[in-house]
Each structure stands twice: as C-alpha cells, then as structure tokens.
Design an enzyme around this catalytic site. Structure first.
Site, PDB file in Angstrom:
ATOM      1  N   PHE A   3      -7.582   5.906 -13.945  1.00  0.00           N
ATOM      2  CA  PHE A   3      -7.969   5.144 -12.761  1.00  0.00           C
ATOM      3  C   PHE A   3      -9.381   4.573 -12.923  1.00  0.00           C
ATOM      4  O   PHE A   3     -10.281   5.231 -13.438  1.00  0.00           O
ATOM      5  CB  PHE A   3      -7.914   6.032 -11.514  1.00  0.00           C
ATOM      6  CG  PHE A   3      -6.520   6.487 -11.188  1.00  0.00           C
ATOM      7  CD1 PHE A   3      -5.586   5.606 -10.676  1.00  0.00           C
ATOM      8  CD2 PHE A   3      -6.152   7.806 -11.396  1.00  0.00           C
ATOM      9  CE1 PHE A   3      -4.301   6.027 -10.371  1.00  0.00           C
ATOM     10  CE2 PHE A   3      -4.870   8.236 -11.089  1.00  0.00           C
ATOM     11  CZ  PHE A   3      -3.944   7.342 -10.580  1.00  0.00           C
ATOM     12  N   GLU A  60       1.109  -1.607 -12.549  1.00  0.00           N
ATOM     13  CA  GLU A  60      -0.271  -1.653 -12.034  1.00  0.00           C
ATOM     14  C   GLU A  60      -1.071  -2.838 -12.566  1.00  0.00           C
ATOM     15  O   GLU A  60      -2.305  -2.810 -12.559  1.00  0.00           O
ATOM     16  CB  GLU A  60      -1.014  -0.340 -12.337  1.00  0.00           C
ATOM     17  CG  GLU A  60      -0.281   0.918 -11.915  1.00  0.00           C
ATOM     18  CD  GLU A  60      -0.282   1.186 -10.411  1.00  0.00           C
ATOM     19  OE1 GLU A  60      -0.657   0.278  -9.645  1.00  0.00           O
ATOM     20  OE2 GLU A  60       0.091   2.289 -10.006  1.00  0.00           O
ATOM     21  N   ASN A  73       0.797  -1.224   0.000  1.00  0.00           N
ATOM     22  CA  ASN A  73       0.000   0.000   0.000  1.00  0.00           C
ATOM     23  C   ASN A  73       0.832   1.278   0.000  1.00  0.00           C
ATOM     24  O   ASN A  73       0.277   2.369  -0.078  1.00  0.00           O
ATOM     25  CB  ASN A  73      -0.941   0.008   1.213  1.00  0.00           C
ATOM     26  CG  ASN A  73      -2.003  -1.059   1.110  1.00  0.00           C
ATOM     27  OD1 ASN A  73      -2.396  -1.459   0.022  1.00  0.00           O
ATOM     28  ND2 ASN A  73      -2.463  -1.550   2.250  1.00  0.00           N
ATOM     29  N   LYS A 102       6.044   2.237  -5.737  1.00  0.00           N
ATOM     30  CA  LYS A 102       6.160   0.993  -6.506  1.00  0.00           C
ATOM     31  C   LYS A 102       6.513   1.255  -7.968  1.00  0.00           C
ATOM     32  O   LYS A 102       7.455   0.681  -8.513  1.00  0.00           O
ATOM     33  CB  LYS A 102       4.857   0.190  -6.394  1.00  0.00           C
ATOM     34  CG  LYS A 102       4.531  -0.247  -4.972  1.00  0.00           C
ATOM     35  CD  LYS A 102       3.211  -0.977  -4.867  1.00  0.00           C
ATOM     36  CE  LYS A 102       2.006  -0.079  -5.053  1.00  0.00           C
ATOM     37  NZ  LYS A 102       1.823   0.941  -3.995  1.00  0.00           N
ATOM     38  N   THR A 103       5.755   2.147  -8.594  1.00  0.00           N
ATOM     39  CA  THR A 103       6.023   2.492  -9.988  1.00  0.00           C
ATOM     40  C   THR A 103       7.374   3.181 -10.123  1.00  0.00           C
ATOM     41  O   THR A 103       8.143   2.896 -11.054  1.00  0.00           O
ATOM     42  CB  THR A 103       4.898   3.396 -10.540  1.00  0.00           C
ATOM     43  OG1 THR A 103       3.677   2.641 -10.558  1.00  0.00           O
ATOM     44  CG2 THR A 103       5.198   3.886 -11.944  1.00  0.00           C
ATOM     45  N   THR A 104       7.676   4.077  -9.200  1.00  0.00           N
ATOM     46  CA  THR A 104       8.960   4.789  -9.247  1.00  0.00           C
ATOM     47  C   THR A 104      10.127   3.816  -9.133  1.00  0.00           C
ATOM     48  O   THR A 104      11.141   3.969  -9.813  1.00  0.00           O
ATOM     49  CB  THR A 104       9.015   5.845  -8.128  1.00  0.00           C
ATOM     50  OG1 THR A 104       7.911   6.739  -8.284  1.00  0.00           O
ATOM     51  CG2 THR A 104      10.307   6.637  -8.180  1.00  0.00           C
ATOM     52  N   ARG A 138      18.148   1.962 -15.132  1.00  0.00           N
ATOM     53  CA  ARG A 138      19.357   1.130 -15.018  1.00  0.00           C
ATOM     54  C   ARG A 138      19.571   0.314 -16.293  1.00  0.00           C
ATOM     55  O   ARG A 138      20.671   0.274 -16.849  1.00  0.00           O
ATOM     56  CB  ARG A 138      19.222   0.217 -13.803  1.00  0.00           C
ATOM     57  CG  ARG A 138      20.397  -0.706 -13.586  1.00  0.00           C
ATOM     58  CD  ARG A 138      20.206  -1.499 -12.303  1.00  0.00           C
ATOM     59  NE  ARG A 138      20.435  -0.655 -11.150  1.00  0.00           N
ATOM     60  CZ  ARG A 138      20.034  -0.942  -9.909  1.00  0.00           C
ATOM     61  NH1 ARG A 138      19.360  -2.059  -9.675  1.00  0.00           N
ATOM     62  NH2 ARG A 138      20.302  -0.138  -8.917  1.00  0.00           N
ATOM     63  N   LYS A 165       3.830   4.198  -1.037  1.00  0.00           N
ATOM     64  CA  LYS A 165       4.202   5.004  -2.209  1.00  0.00           C
ATOM     65  C   LYS A 165       5.543   4.542  -2.756  1.00  0.00           C
ATOM     66  O   LYS A 165       6.461   4.276  -2.003  1.00  0.00           O
ATOM     67  CB  LYS A 165       4.292   6.468  -1.781  1.00  0.00           C
ATOM     68  CG  LYS A 165       4.858   7.414  -2.827  1.00  0.00           C
ATOM     69  CD  LYS A 165       4.965   8.812  -2.242  1.00  0.00           C
ATOM     70  CE  LYS A 165       5.706   9.819  -3.093  1.00  0.00           C
ATOM     71  NZ  LYS A 165       6.100   9.478  -4.416  1.00  0.00           N
ATOM     72  N   TRP A 169     -11.637   4.102 -10.775  1.00  0.00           N
ATOM     73  CA  TRP A 169     -12.689   4.843 -10.059  1.00  0.00           C
ATOM     74  C   TRP A 169     -13.098   6.105 -10.806  1.00  0.00           C
ATOM     75  O   TRP A 169     -14.128   6.692 -10.516  1.00  0.00           O
ATOM     76  CB  TRP A 169     -12.257   5.172  -8.623  1.00  0.00           C
ATOM     77  CG  TRP A 169     -11.029   6.028  -8.515  1.00  0.00           C
ATOM     78  CD1 TRP A 169     -10.966   7.392  -8.595  1.00  0.00           C
ATOM     79  CD2 TRP A 169      -9.694   5.594  -8.300  1.00  0.00           C
ATOM     80  NE1 TRP A 169      -9.671   7.830  -8.444  1.00  0.00           N
ATOM     81  CE2 TRP A 169      -8.864   6.739  -8.255  1.00  0.00           C
ATOM     82  CE3 TRP A 169      -9.102   4.337  -8.131  1.00  0.00           C
ATOM     83  CZ2 TRP A 169      -7.490   6.677  -8.058  1.00  0.00           C
ATOM     84  CZ3 TRP A 169      -7.731   4.286  -7.920  1.00  0.00           C
ATOM     85  CH2 TRP A 169      -6.950   5.436  -7.897  1.00  0.00           C
TER      86      TRP A 169
END
Length: 199
Positions: free
Chosen positions: A94, A131, A39, A43-45, A53, A41, A96
């Site tokens: 998104f 995602e 949960n 993950k994508t970064t 790399r 902040k 939602w």
C-alpha cells in the site's frame, strides 16, 4: 391457479419477451473492458471470480496486482501453479505504507512494462489490472497510455480494471462499469480484517 399466480406468470412472460429481445439484439462478438470501482468491499474478489471462470474454460489469463503485493492473497494462492495463469505482483504494498512516491512510481512502471506484452497477446483471453486506478490517480501512469493499450489490444481479449475513484475517461471508454458502494464495513466498526474473508 390463484390471482397472484396468474399475475406472476403474466409478469414473467413479459419479462421473458424483454430478455429475449435483448439477447437477439446482442450480436457483436468481441472482448470487453470492465471497470469495477467504488468505495465498497469486493472489487478485487469480483475480478478473481472472473479469473476463475476463464480458467475454468481453459483460457489463458494474466493478472497484475498494483497495490496489494505484500499481503497474502487467498484468491491468488488457490490458482498457484495453474499453467494458464500469469500473475505479476508490483510488490511494494500500500502506498501509505511505503510513503515513497519515487519508489512506487518505478515499481508501477516496471509492473506496467511487464503487463504490456499480455495486452498485445491474442492468446491471452483475460487481463486483470487490479488496483490500477490508484496508479492513475497518483500520476504513476498516464490515462492516455492506458487507454492506448486498451484500444490496441487483441479484438477478443477482455480486460478488468479495479480500484476506487476510476478515472472518468476510463469509465467513458469501458463497456461495463460496476460501482461497489460502501453501505457498511466491519473494519470501520473496529472489527479486524480476517484471513479468508478480507484477504
């Protein structure tokens, strides 16, 4: 040398022996599957850091973004025009926001179909499925077809899959799993998401 220095040197020598033994034992050479979930902040970064790399070494990389397609993406923009990078954005944004399951499902299927050739191309060093966990959670993709694609990919190809609530079968199959924990988040305290920090 103080007692503390002596203890430190002894501890580091012992640590070096442990690390050296692990390095000597790691002899298998193949691509790996990495799952970055949780949960928190970043993950994508984190995935984009690995993209940087790989590109830095001149490898070919393919990224599919399954959710964030309508937002600006600083990580994506900085690599725009790199001949070794292929990016496909699902583009619906998104779930939602769309509130349209059939639309999202069709867009997901189209994105997955565009991704499959990369998962079969041994010239592609790294594939990022950003995602994708949501696509599995909402039933837009079946876990069996994702696992089949991962199992049949080129031997040296690595894949990163990101998103919250990763499917248990995906976690079991992956070589490396990192969970990003949400200890605190500025947004939950009413601080607006910031360009260059959050996207």
């Amino acid at each position: 040398m103080t007692d503390r220095d002596t203890r430190h040197k002894k501890a580091m020598q012992k640590r070096k022996e442990i690390v050296d033994a692990k390095v000597a034992k790691a002899t298998e050479e193949r691509g790996i599957v990495i799952v970055i979930t949780g949960n928190g902040k970043g993950k994508t970064t984190s995935a984009w850091g690995t993209v940087a790399r790989s590109l830095g070494y001149g490898y070919k990389v393919a990224v599919t973004q399954f959710i964030k397609g309508t937002w600006d993406c600083g990580e994506r923009d900085i690599f725009e025009g790199n001949p070794n990078l292929s990016v496909h954005v699902m583009g619906t944004g998104f779930t939602w926001e769309t509130q349209d399951r059939e639309l999202d499902k069709k867009a997901c299927r189209a994105a997955w179909e565009q991704t499959l050739p990369h998962l079969q191309d041994d010239a592609v060093h790294l594939v990022v499925l950003d995602e994708i966990t949501y696509m599995l959670k909402y039933g837009y993709l079946e876990i069996e077809e994702v696992l089949e694609a991962l199992k049949n990919r080129p031997e040296q190809q690595s894949v990163i899959l990101t998103g919250r609530a990763a499917h248990r079968d995906l976690i079991e199959y992956a070589d490396t799993v990192s969970e990003v924990r949400d200890e605190k988040h500025a947004f939950n305290a009413g601080i607006k998401a910031q360009k260059g920090i959050d996207w």
